[in-house]
Design a protein around this motif. Structure first.
Motif, PDB file in Angstrom:
ATOM      1  N   ILE A 154       0.861  -1.185   0.000  1.00 50.47           N
ATOM      2  CA  ILE A 154       0.000   0.000   0.000  1.00 50.47           C
ATOM      3  C   ILE A 154       0.891   1.226   0.000  1.00 50.47           C
ATOM      4  O   ILE A 154       1.847   1.319   0.780  1.00 50.47           O
ATOM      5  CB  ILE A 154      -0.926   0.044   1.229  1.00 50.47           C
ATOM      6  N   GLY A 155       0.588   2.166  -0.891  1.00 50.06           N
ATOM      7  CA  GLY A 155       1.324   3.419  -0.926  1.00 50.06           C
ATOM      8  C   GLY A 155       0.456   4.562  -0.442  1.00 50.06           C
ATOM      9  O   GLY A 155      -0.775   4.518  -0.570  1.00 50.06           O
ATOM     10  N   PHE A 156       1.076   5.575   0.112  1.00 50.99           N
ATOM     11  CA  PHE A 156       0.352   6.782   0.508  1.00 50.99           C
ATOM     12  C   PHE A 156       0.494   7.809  -0.604  1.00 50.99           C
ATOM     13  O   PHE A 156       1.595   8.266  -0.913  1.00 50.99           O
ATOM     14  CB  PHE A 156       0.896   7.349   1.821  1.00 50.99           C
ATOM     15  N   GLY A 157      -0.615   8.157  -1.242  1.00 53.38           N
ATOM     16  CA  GLY A 157      -0.601   9.095  -2.362  1.00 53.38           C
ATOM     17  C   GLY A 157      -0.674  10.538  -1.886  1.00 53.38           C
ATOM     18  O   GLY A 157      -1.335  10.844  -0.885  1.00 53.38           O
ATOM     19  N   THR A 158      -0.012  11.431  -2.622  1.00 51.94           N
ATOM     20  CA  THR A 158       0.026  12.844  -2.210  1.00 51.94           C
ATOM     21  C   THR A 158      -0.482  13.787  -3.295  1.00 51.94           C
ATOM     22  O   THR A 158      -0.243  14.988  -3.241  1.00 51.94           O
ATOM     23  CB  THR A 158       1.453  13.258  -1.802  1.00 51.94           C
ATOM     24  N   TRP A 159      -1.181  13.236  -4.292  1.00 53.18           N
ATOM     25  CA  TRP A 159      -1.761  14.072  -5.347  1.00 53.18           C
ATOM     26  C   TRP A 159      -2.736  15.070  -4.733  1.00 53.18           C
ATOM     27  O   TRP A 159      -3.524  14.732  -3.854  1.00 53.18           O
ATOM     28  CB  TRP A 159      -2.471  13.170  -6.349  1.00 53.18           C
TER      29      TRP A 159
END
Length: 273
Positions: free
Chosen positions: A19-24
């Motif tokens: 799981i990645g933490f997105g910062t868009w």
């Protein structure tokens, strides 16, 4: 093991947290810094940013300030979609490393096969040119893996036929009802990890009654069902939120969706377009 510590293994043997933490759309400054710090505190070890997001400086500072060993955090960033020139790609990468204040990144992606202002236009030659620069970053160990984003099968075929390194990942818009089956199948057949951005359809499917019914059955939130669905399909989800409680909730997905419910989810159609 948990979804935050479990990994996929890229074709080159590099492990990437599932799981990645997105910062868009998270602005530079306190919003980006605080949300990345909260994600790392919650146990995320995969942070996804991009030069186009304008927040690399704050993302990098949160990573450095976390006290977590650099080797324990997987950092993804992206070459701006507008850059389709070898020399400009090299300059942009140096700028990115300077903003992040990191010596290397773990995954570097071409953000899109065409400039956002001219979606669908043909930039195959430009993509090959920037990929050759990216292969150099990879060979030098300055990016532990390289990949693409928003590439279709034809985009991938064009790139692979003219270059040496097959992309390690393709980050595409992927959520229940919008599963890009052709591209996903091609990537899996060629050992290219599919990463799914907007796994919650930027919130557009959170009110879906079918999802609400299934979520209730598992005593989970709709968001958790959406994120778990990607994991069930071996697609890496990149949920994004700035709310600390939701940052935690989005990673609490250590459960399995039953086959009948998966079939129901498979049959849902995209109503967000």
């Amino acid at each position: 093991m948990s979804s935050l510590t479990d990994t996929f293994t890229l074709s080159n043997g590099v492990d990437i947290p599932k799981i990645g933490f997105g910062t868009w759309q998270i602005p530079d400054g306190a919003p980006a810094y605080d949300s990345v710090a909260a994600a790392l505190e919650a146990g995320y070890r995969h942070i996804d940013t991009a030069r186009a997001y304008g927040n690399e400086a704050s993302v990098g500072r949160a990573i450095r300030d976390s006290g977590i060993p650099r080797d324990d955090i997987f950092v993804t960033t992206k070459l701006p979609a507008e850059i389709k020139d070898y020399d400009q790609a090299k300059t942009s990468f140096e700028t990115t490393l300077s903003l992040l204040e990191l010596e290397r990144v773990d995954l570097y992606l071409i953000h899109a096969p065409w400039p956002w202002s001219d979606m669908g236009s043909d930039h195959r030659d430009g993509n090959i040119a920037v990929w050759k620069a990216m292969e150099e970053f990879y060979d030098a160990g300055r990016s532990r893996s390289i990949g693409v984003s928003n590439f279709t099968v034809s985009d991938l075929e064009s790139l692979i036929s003219a270059t040496t390194v097959v992309p390690h990942a393709n980050q595409i818009r992927w959520f229940i009802g919008n599963t890009q089956d052709e591209t996903t199948a091609y990537c899996k057949a060629n050992d290219i990890l599919v990463e799914g951005y907007s796994p919650l359809a930027t919130g557009a499917i959170l009110d879906n009654p079918d999802l609400a019914r299934i979520a209730s059955k598992y005593d989970r939130s709709v968001a958790q069902i959406c994120i778990r669905y990607l994991l069930e399909k071996d697609v890496l989800p990149l949920p994004k939120t700035t709310t600390p409680s939701r940052i935690v909730e989005n990673a609490d997905v250590d459960f399995a969706i039953g086959d009948d419910d998966l079939a129901t989810l498979d049959a849902l159609v995209d109503t967000t377009a």
